[in-house]
Design a protein around this motif. Structure first.
Motif, PDB file in Angstrom:
ATOM      1  N   ILE A 201     -23.848 -17.185  12.397  1.00 49.44           N
ATOM      2  CA  ILE A 201     -24.304 -18.496  11.897  1.00 49.44           C
ATOM      3  C   ILE A 201     -24.685 -18.386  10.422  1.00 49.44           C
ATOM      4  O   ILE A 201     -24.430 -19.307   9.635  1.00 49.44           O
ATOM      5  N   VAL A 202     -25.245 -17.253  10.026  1.00 54.43           N
ATOM      6  CA  VAL A 202     -25.537 -17.028   8.598  1.00 54.43           C
ATOM      7  C   VAL A 202     -24.239 -17.124   7.787  1.00 54.43           C
ATOM      8  O   VAL A 202     -24.188 -17.771   6.731  1.00 54.43           O
ATOM      9  N   ALA A 203     -23.178 -16.531   8.317  1.00 51.57           N
ATOM     10  CA  ALA A 203     -21.882 -16.575   7.608  1.00 51.57           C
ATOM     11  C   ALA A 203     -21.356 -18.002   7.527  1.00 51.57           C
ATOM     12  O   ALA A 203     -20.810 -18.418   6.499  1.00 51.57           O
ATOM     13  N   ILE A 204     -21.539 -18.749   8.615  1.00 51.10           N
ATOM     14  CA  ILE A 204     -21.077 -20.153   8.618  1.00 51.10           C
ATOM     15  C   ILE A 204     -21.880 -20.950   7.583  1.00 51.10           C
ATOM     16  O   ILE A 204     -21.324 -21.753   6.835  1.00 51.10           O
ATOM     17  N   LEU A 205     -23.198 -20.714   7.548  1.00 50.22           N
ATOM     18  CA  LEU A 205     -24.041 -21.437   6.582  1.00 50.22           C
ATOM     19  C   LEU A 205     -23.638 -21.086   5.157  1.00 50.22           C
ATOM     20  O   LEU A 205     -23.617 -21.941   4.268  1.00 50.22           O
ATOM     21  N   TYR A 206     -23.323 -19.822   4.927  1.00 48.53           N
ATOM     22  CA  TYR A 206     -22.897 -19.423   3.582  1.00 48.53           C
ATOM     23  C   TYR A 206     -21.656 -20.204   3.163  1.00 48.53           C
ATOM     24  O   TYR A 206     -21.493 -20.558   1.989  1.00 48.53           O
ATOM     25  N   GLY A 207     -20.803 -20.486   4.139  1.00 48.62           N
ATOM     26  CA  GLY A 207     -19.570 -21.231   3.856  1.00 48.62           C
ATOM     27  C   GLY A 207     -19.811 -22.650   3.383  1.00 48.62           C
ATOM     28  O   GLY A 207     -18.862 -23.356   3.044  1.00 48.62           O
ATOM     29  N   LEU A 208     -21.079 -23.095   3.359  1.00 45.05           N
ATOM     30  CA  LEU A 208     -21.378 -24.450   2.884  1.00 45.05           C
ATOM     31  C   LEU A 208     -21.640 -24.479   1.384  1.00 45.05           C
ATOM     32  O   LEU A 208     -21.831 -25.546   0.811  1.00 45.05           O
ATOM     33  N   ASN A 209     -21.679 -23.317   0.746  1.00 46.16           N
ATOM     34  CA  ASN A 209     -22.015 -23.331  -0.688  1.00 46.16           C
ATOM     35  C   ASN A 209     -20.857 -23.898  -1.513  1.00 46.16           C
ATOM     36  O   ASN A 209     -19.706 -23.922  -1.083  1.00 46.16           O
ATOM     37  N   ALA A 433     -23.126 -19.502  -5.535  1.00 46.24           N
ATOM     38  CA  ALA A 433     -22.345 -18.627  -4.650  1.00 46.24           C
ATOM     39  C   ALA A 433     -23.150 -17.369  -4.319  1.00 46.24           C
ATOM     40  O   ALA A 433     -22.969 -16.767  -3.261  1.00 46.24           O
ATOM     41  N   PHE A 434     -24.059 -16.993  -5.220  1.00 47.21           N
ATOM     42  CA  PHE A 434     -24.861 -15.788  -4.995  1.00 47.21           C
ATOM     43  C   PHE A 434     -26.176 -16.128  -4.311  1.00 47.21           C
ATOM     44  O   PHE A 434     -26.572 -15.464  -3.368  1.00 47.21           O
ATOM     45  N   THR A 435     -26.856 -17.172  -4.803  1.00 42.92           N
ATOM     46  CA  THR A 435     -28.168 -17.482  -4.205  1.00 42.92           C
ATOM     47  C   THR A 435     -28.019 -17.905  -2.747  1.00 42.92           C
ATOM     48  O   THR A 435     -28.934 -17.705  -1.954  1.00 42.92           O
ATOM     49  N   TRP A 436     -26.845 -18.462  -2.422  1.00 47.93           N
ATOM     50  CA  TRP A 436     -26.655 -18.865  -1.024  1.00 47.93           C
ATOM     51  C   TRP A 436     -26.541 -17.668  -0.084  1.00 47.93           C
ATOM     52  O   TRP A 436     -26.673 -17.830   1.123  1.00 47.93           O
ATOM     53  N   ILE A 437     -26.323 -16.490  -0.624  1.00 53.56           N
ATOM     54  CA  ILE A 437     -26.349 -15.299   0.240  1.00 53.56           C
ATOM     55  C   ILE A 437     -27.768 -15.166   0.808  1.00 53.56           C
ATOM     56  O   ILE A 437     -27.976 -15.036   2.013  1.00 53.56           O
ATOM     57  N   GLY A 438     -28.739 -15.244  -0.102  1.00 51.30           N
ATOM     58  CA  GLY A 438     -30.131 -15.147   0.325  1.00 51.30           C
ATOM     59  C   GLY A 438     -30.552 -16.360   1.129  1.00 51.30           C
ATOM     60  O   GLY A 438     -31.246 -16.240   2.151  1.00 51.30           O
ATOM     61  N   LEU A 439     -30.113 -17.515   0.666  1.00 53.19           N
ATOM     62  CA  LEU A 439     -30.527 -18.754   1.328  1.00 53.19           C
ATOM     63  C   LEU A 439     -30.020 -18.804   2.764  1.00 53.19           C
ATOM     64  O   LEU A 439     -30.744 -19.204   3.686  1.00 53.19           O
ATOM     65  N   SER A 440     -28.785 -18.382   2.982  1.00 53.48           N
ATOM     66  CA  SER A 440     -28.251 -18.450   4.351  1.00 53.48           C
ATOM     67  C   SER A 440     -28.921 -17.411   5.245  1.00 53.48           C
ATOM     68  O   SER A 440     -29.096 -17.650   6.436  1.00 53.48           O
ATOM     69  N   ILE A 441     -29.331 -16.279   4.646  1.00 50.02           N
ATOM     70  CA  ILE A 441     -30.058 -15.286   5.451  1.00 50.02           C
ATOM     71  C   ILE A 441     -31.434 -15.826   5.833  1.00 50.02           C
ATOM     72  O   ILE A 441     -31.930 -15.614   6.935  1.00 50.02           O
ATOM     73  N   LEU A 442     -32.015 -16.604   4.914  1.00 50.30           N
ATOM     74  CA  LEU A 442     -33.315 -17.211   5.204  1.00 50.30           C
ATOM     75  C   LEU A 442     -33.169 -18.355   6.214  1.00 50.30           C
ATOM     76  O   LEU A 442     -33.969 -18.483   7.148  1.00 50.30           O
ATOM     77  N   ALA A 443     -32.115 -19.162   6.022  1.00 57.03           N
ATOM     78  CA  ALA A 443     -31.980 -20.372   6.836  1.00 57.03           C
ATOM     79  C   ALA A 443     -31.322 -20.102   8.187  1.00 57.03           C
ATOM     80  O   ALA A 443     -31.511 -20.880   9.133  1.00 57.03           O
ATOM     81  N   LEU A 474     -24.507 -30.496   9.717  1.00 63.89           N
ATOM     82  CA  LEU A 474     -23.609 -29.459   9.201  1.00 63.89           C
ATOM     83  C   LEU A 474     -22.430 -30.088   8.457  1.00 63.89           C
ATOM     84  O   LEU A 474     -22.022 -29.599   7.387  1.00 63.89           O
ATOM     85  N   SER A 475     -21.925 -31.186   9.009  1.00 65.97           N
ATOM     86  CA  SER A 475     -20.793 -31.860   8.359  1.00 65.97           C
ATOM     87  C   SER A 475     -21.204 -32.400   6.993  1.00 65.97           C
ATOM     88  O   SER A 475     -20.461 -32.274   6.013  1.00 65.97           O
ATOM     89  N   ILE A 476     -22.393 -32.990   6.937  1.00 63.60           N
ATOM     90  CA  ILE A 476     -22.887 -33.516   5.655  1.00 63.60           C
ATOM     91  C   ILE A 476     -23.007 -32.375   4.650  1.00 63.60           C
ATOM     92  O   ILE A 476     -22.613 -32.497   3.486  1.00 63.60           O
ATOM     93  N   ALA A 477     -23.542 -31.252   5.128  1.00 65.46           N
ATOM     94  CA  ALA A 477     -23.711 -30.110   4.217  1.00 65.46           C
ATOM     95  C   ALA A 477     -22.362 -29.583   3.738  1.00 65.46           C
ATOM     96  O   ALA A 477     -22.216 -29.181   2.576  1.00 65.46           O
ATOM     97  N   LEU A 478     -21.373 -29.611   4.624  1.00 65.85           N
ATOM     98  CA  LEU A 478     -20.035 -29.132   4.240  1.00 65.85           C
ATOM     99  C   LEU A 478     -19.434 -30.037   3.161  1.00 65.85           C
ATOM    100  O   LEU A 478     -18.921 -29.557   2.147  1.00 65.85           O
ATOM    101  N   VAL A 479     -19.559 -31.348   3.384  1.00 62.45           N
ATOM    102  CA  VAL A 479     -19.019 -32.300   2.403  1.00 62.45           C
ATOM    103  C   VAL A 479     -19.790 -32.181   1.086  1.00 62.45           C
ATOM    104  O   VAL A 479     -19.209 -32.042   0.004  1.00 62.45           O
ATOM    105  N   GLY A 480     -21.118 -32.201   1.208  1.00 58.71           N
ATOM    106  CA  GLY A 480     -21.963 -32.194   0.009  1.00 58.71           C
ATOM    107  C   GLY A 480     -21.844 -30.909  -0.775  1.00 58.71           C
ATOM    108  O   GLY A 480     -21.758 -30.920  -2.010  1.00 58.71           O
ATOM    109  N   GLY A 481     -21.837 -29.797  -0.054  1.00 60.18           N
ATOM    110  CA  GLY A 481     -21.739 -28.509  -0.740  1.00 60.18           C
ATOM    111  C   GLY A 481     -20.457 -28.422  -1.545  1.00 60.18           C
ATOM    112  O   GLY A 481     -20.461 -27.997  -2.710  1.00 60.18           O
ATOM    113  N   THR A 482     -19.364 -28.863  -0.951  1.00 64.82           N
ATOM    114  CA  THR A 482     -18.075 -28.796  -1.654  1.00 64.82           C
ATOM    115  C   THR A 482     -18.036 -29.780  -2.813  1.00 64.82           C
ATOM    116  O   THR A 482     -17.560 -29.447  -3.902  1.00 64.82           O
TER     117      THR A 482
END
Lengths: 682, 315
Positions: A201-209, A433-443, A474-482
């Motif tokens: 799930i951390v990897a999936i969250l990272y994919g939202l950056n 792209a880098f801070t989301w490594i930490g952010l996804s580990i936190l989230a 998750l969908s909103i985050a995917l759209v918004g992140g991109t």
């Protein structure tokens, strides 16, 4: 028949277990078919989206189809990854599949050749290695790129071994890197102590950056370096956590090798890698976080690896790539000063999504993604606190590592402010792209907690509703992140758009460039705008440099017809620097560039002052045909190529035509203008 | 069946005890792979070798059996390290003053792989902790460096080879989907934008031409990359404060994707002054969307007679 049916019924009645197994098999079969259909429909929807986009400048339906496709591709994977019952092996398989299909948008965007600005630059660097057999060759499009040859050398080796074209080899390499990036984030999360479900799930969250779908899938050095950095971090965390000397040494070697790879590939990734390692080392040295068994040894391991990586980075910066600092510092410095001016009320903040081609709902999602990330980050912090209190996260390596990554992830929130600064926005986006490594580990753990909480609900409809809400988030985050990353002109194909890197390449421009190379050879010094220069300096192999205050060649364009070129030293500079050709895109006189840049970022704002509602170059480009020291050697629908004949002949060409001698009329009128002859053959 | 099983187990044991050497042989075979035609066929064979062997050998040389990355992590590390070794090999060649070519890269990587294979083989021979997966799968043999959650994951019973099977399925499905998407995208109609250009082909390429006592013909080309036939008017003029016709204009129709060669004969000049000539192509019915005028293309050149005096020329 009746007997068989009866027999089957009685069998299932007498063996309830086999009945359960059969219904389970049917369920799994149904799930697999539904999953496959979703994926097929998803890729179909993306193809449909791109097909619509090709013919329209911007159309809402292209975005709707695109996101429908992405949801169909990704959400079923996310659903399966989130299931508690999904075995670890299947989770890894799903992540591999996620890595592959999340490359689809970029792969379909430019399947045959580079289209992004940096891609042209890296293509040129790779070509230089292949054609000259040497590294560190000057790159006119991105000077700094030649100092970091990791990606180019790896691509060139693949070209050598396979005989593929540069672009095919690059695509192969990038697909491998993208998949390993996804798996690397999961590996890092697992090294930090998460179970495989949370890590997935951390990897999936990272994919939202914002860089995941397009920026870090392009043929650019960051795409390779970020993957190396993530795996270097995974090895680094393993080295710290290793209890045995053998393991520590092995993982330490892996950290050093992968760090070295990052350093020779990309400056920012190397810098960030060392920063994260320093943060982890610092956390490993704080007793309240790390004091536990063998904490001094762990801290020493962390610091020594950080020192090695830091020294290697420093050595590369000093001895191989000394211009890195001068390349990077303006972004940070200017960004900070602009923010200060904005805060003081004397600056003008950058309007978000100005001139964006994407629909309003993408913009809203981009705002919401920060909010969603903030909620999950707070959730992650609360979970850490709860686990510290209930003793599940005691002092030691794991706590220190989690804190370091969480702290690094939280940098994302203040960095979003830089998006308001014209100079800092690019840097801010790159940092995500880098801070989301930490952010996804936190989230990540907070997301897992939410999923489990939704699943604990007794009533089925409530459970389904809660899970649907999570999927919607998750969908909103995917759209918004991109959407927060790259503009639609980069993401979706479309007709020519003046002043956009990704939609500036036309058959006409390619034709002009190939005619030029065939006629005048390669390696000519040329003057042109940013978008024309991309193709001429990459595929055309010409030398192109951006204008500067010291060499303000945009003044050539600005001069009014009949007026002298200012500054007067400009023609001498052109001659002295051996510039031979000027390539003019006539559309500069009629359009404002989509990216807000004609030549180079930071060019004088005066270039954007409209004259009677028209671009400043309006009516000023035809003059080149009459300037004495320029000759027009080529013209297509939009491009004109002039040759500089410098030093200028003081006489120049005559303003009267040549006339026949001895044929003057009675009243002393001049003779007839000399006549030639035109001929054409197919 | 028993015999087949026996052969397989012997092969497996041989592989486990000397895989670095086998891997090195596979890498060395890249020289033979180069005999395949360049492109996809060679890529299918060469890319997996180039992107797995040097990295696998690095892992083998770095780790003893116990803490070595397993499964997908092994494959990822191997792929990344292999890509990195390609880059490091290029750096080494550059530092050594050797040109980077297919041959030099191959030999450099082969030497690196050989060194790594020797170390990895030595580790295997000196390790002596039992053999392969059996040891790794024994509950008591779990890596002490694993975290609690990883130990929990490792203890969860999974079918043997499950991870590999899922990973292969994922790769095959993912690549098929990407290939299918590419195929579909390639087969939808793409809008084609055409263009036309006119350019000098005459030498020298400076755009300054010497005209002799009998005149000179300057050559140019008209390239029409459009899907339909267009009618143009071709004209030539002397350029100055005004423009004066140099030759009778021609009307020509150019079909789709045709190239026309043209020439403008410049008569002998009366003096040594420089004159500018312009050749203009005008579309008879085509309106330029930018200027909203008839679309025109032009090229110009400076002509002079070097054998005549330029004293009388106006400055």
């Amino acid at each position: 028949l009746t007997a068989t049916a009866y027999q089957r019924q009685s069998d299932s009645a007498s063996h309830p277990e086999s009945s359960v197994r059969r219904s389970r098999a049917v369920y799994v079969y149904f799930l697999a078919v539904a999953f496959a259909l979703c994926e097929l429909a998803g890729i179909g929807a993306i193809v449909r989206s791109y097909s619509i986009a090709q013919t329209t400048l911007s159309n809402e339906s292209e975005f709707v189809w695109f996101w429908l496709g992405m949801f169909l591709l990704e959400l079923p994977i996310v659903g399966l990854v989130m299931r508690r019952a999904t075995p670890q092996a299947m989770q890894t398989g799903l992540l591999t599949f996620y890595g592959l299909i999340s490359y689809a948008p970029k792969l379909l965007r430019d399947p045959t050749s580079p289209i992004y600005h940096d891609e042209f630059a890296h293509w040129r660097s790779t070509y230089e290695i292949l054609s000259t057999g040497k590294l560190f060759r000057n790159n006119p499009l991105l000077i700094i790129a030649s100092d970091y040859p990791g990606l180019h050398a790896a691509t060139a080796a693949l070209v050598h071994a396979t005989g593929l074209t540069i672009w095919q080899a690059a695509t192969l390499l990038l697909i491998m890197l993208h998949v390993t990036l996804v798996l690397g984030i999961a590996a890092l999360a697992r090294a930090a102590g998460f179970d495989s479900r949370t890590a997935s799930i951390v990897a999936i969250l990272y994919g939202l950056n914002s860089s995941f779908l397009y920026f870090d899938t392009q043929f650019g050095y960051e795409s390779m370096a970020i993957t190396l950095a993530v795996w270097a971090l995974a090895a680094y965390v393993r080295a710290i956590r290793s209890q045995r000397r053998q393991g520590r040494a092995g993982w330490g070697v892996m950290t050093v090798v992968l760090s070295a790879g990052t350093i020779i590939t990309h400056h920012l990734s190397a810098f960030t890698l060392v920063l994260i390692m320093a943060l982890v080392s610092l956390a490993m040295s704080v007793p309240i976080l790390a004091r536990g068994e063998a904490w001094v040894r762990n801290a020493l391991t962390a610091w020594s690896l950080t020192m090695v990586a830091g020294l290697m980075t420093g050595a590369w910066f000093v001895f191989v790539a000394p211009r890195t600092w001068s390349y990077l510092s303006p972004y940070l410095g200017a960004g900070l000063s602009e923010l200060m001016q904005d805060a003081a009320g004397s600056g003008s903040a950058k309007p978000l999504f100005a001139a964006s081609l994407s629909p309003w709902w993408e913009h809203w999602c981009a705002y919401l993604v920060t909010l969603l990330a903030f909620v999950l980050a707070v959730g992650g912090l609360l979970l850490i606190r709860a686990r510290i209190r209930d003793g599940r996260l005691p002092r030691g390596r794991r706590r220190a590592i989690l804190f370091a990554f969480a702290l690094f992830g939280l940098v994302y929130f203040p960095s979003t402010v830089f998006i308001l600064s014209p100079s800092g926005s690019e840097g801010a986006r790159r940092s995500w792209a880098f801070t989301w490594i930490g952010l996804s580990i936190l989230a990540g753990p907070a997301a897992v907690w939410l999923v489990d909480w939704a699943g604990r609900s007794v009533r089925r409809w409530r459970r389904v509703s809660l899970r649907s809400i999570l999927m919607a988030g998750l969908s909103i985050a995917l759209v918004g992140g991109t959407a927060a990353g790259l503009d639609a002109s980069y993401r979706l194909p479309g007709p020519y758009l003046f002043g956009s890197d990704a939609r500036s390449v036309t058959p006409e421009l390619l034709g002009a460039s190939s005619w030029f190379s065939a006629r005048f050879g390669t390696g000519n010094n040329i003057i042109t705008d940013r978008y024309t220069g991309l193709v001429f300096a990459s595929f055309g192999l010409q030398n192109f440099s951006y204008p500067s205050l010291g060499f303000p060649y945009y003044d050539l364009y600005l001069a009014k017809p009949g007026a002298p070129i200012e500054p007067p030293s400009l023609p001498y500079q052109i001659e002295f620097s051996n510039y031979k050709y000027l390539i003019v895109d006539q559309r500069m006189a009629y359009d404002i560039p989509e990216l807000g840049v004609y030549f180079v970022a930071g060019e004088p704002a005066a270039l954007f002052l409209p004259q009677d509602g028209k671009p400043i170059f309006y009516g000023r480009l035809d003059k080149f045909a009459t300037i004495k020291w320029m000759v027009k050697v080529f013209q297509s629908d939009n491009y004109s190529i002039y040759r500089f004949n410098l030093p200028a002949d003081p006489t120049g060409y005559q303003q009267q035509p040549p006339r026949a001698r001895g044929k003057r009329g009675k009243r002393g009128k001049p003779g007839k203008v000399l006549q030639g002859k035109l001929s054409v053959t197919p | 069946v028993t015999r087949t099983h026996g052969v397989l187990s012997r092969f497996k044991s041989l592989w486990l005890s000397s895989w670095p050497l086998w891997a090195l042989i596979v890498f060395a075979s890249l020289a033979a792979v180069r005999l395949l035609p360049a492109g996809y066929i060679r890529a299918i064979v060469a890319a997996p070798i180039l992107l797995s062997v040097p990295g696998s050998l690095t892992i083998g040389a770095t780790f003893s059996r116990r803490p070595r990355p397993q499964g997908t992590a092994f494959i990822c590390y191997a792929a990344l390290l292999s890509a990195l070794w390609s880059a490091f090999a290029s750096l080494a060649l550059y530092v050594g003053g050797v040109l980077i070519s297919a041959e030099s890269t191959y030999w450099c990587l082969l030497i690196i792989s050989a060194a790594l294979a020797i170390v990895a083989e030595a580790r295997l021979l000196l390790g002596g902790q039992g053999r392969g997966r059996r040891v790794a799968n024994r509950p008591g043999a779990l890596d002490p460096d694993l975290s609690d959650s990883e130990v929990k994951d490792a203890k969860t019973p999974t079918k043997t080879g499950g991870e590999g099977r899922y990973a292969i399925l994922a790769v095959v499905a993912g690549i098929s989907l990407l290939a299918g998407g590419l195929y579909a995208y390639d087969h939808i109609p793409h809008p084609v934008t055409g263009y036309t250009f006119i350019a000098w082909t005459a030498s020298p390429s400076t755009g300054e031409f010497a005209v002799g006592s009998s005149g000179t013909e300057l050559h140019f080309q008209i390239v029409h990359r459009e899907s339909d036939t267009t009618t143009y008017r071709l004209s030539a003029a002397w350029l100055g404060t005004l423009s004066w016709p140099l030759a009778k204009s021609l009307t020509l129709s150019i079909g789709p994707n045709r190239t026309f060669r043209g020439g403008i004969f410049v008569p002998p000049l009366p003096d040594g002054c420089t004159y500018r000539i312009v050749v203009t192509l005008s579309a008879i019915q085509q309106i330029d969307p930018l200027t909203r005028k008839l679309e025109t293309w032009s090229i110009n050149a400076d002509v002079h007679d070097p054998d005549k005096s330029s004293k009388t020329c106006n400055r």
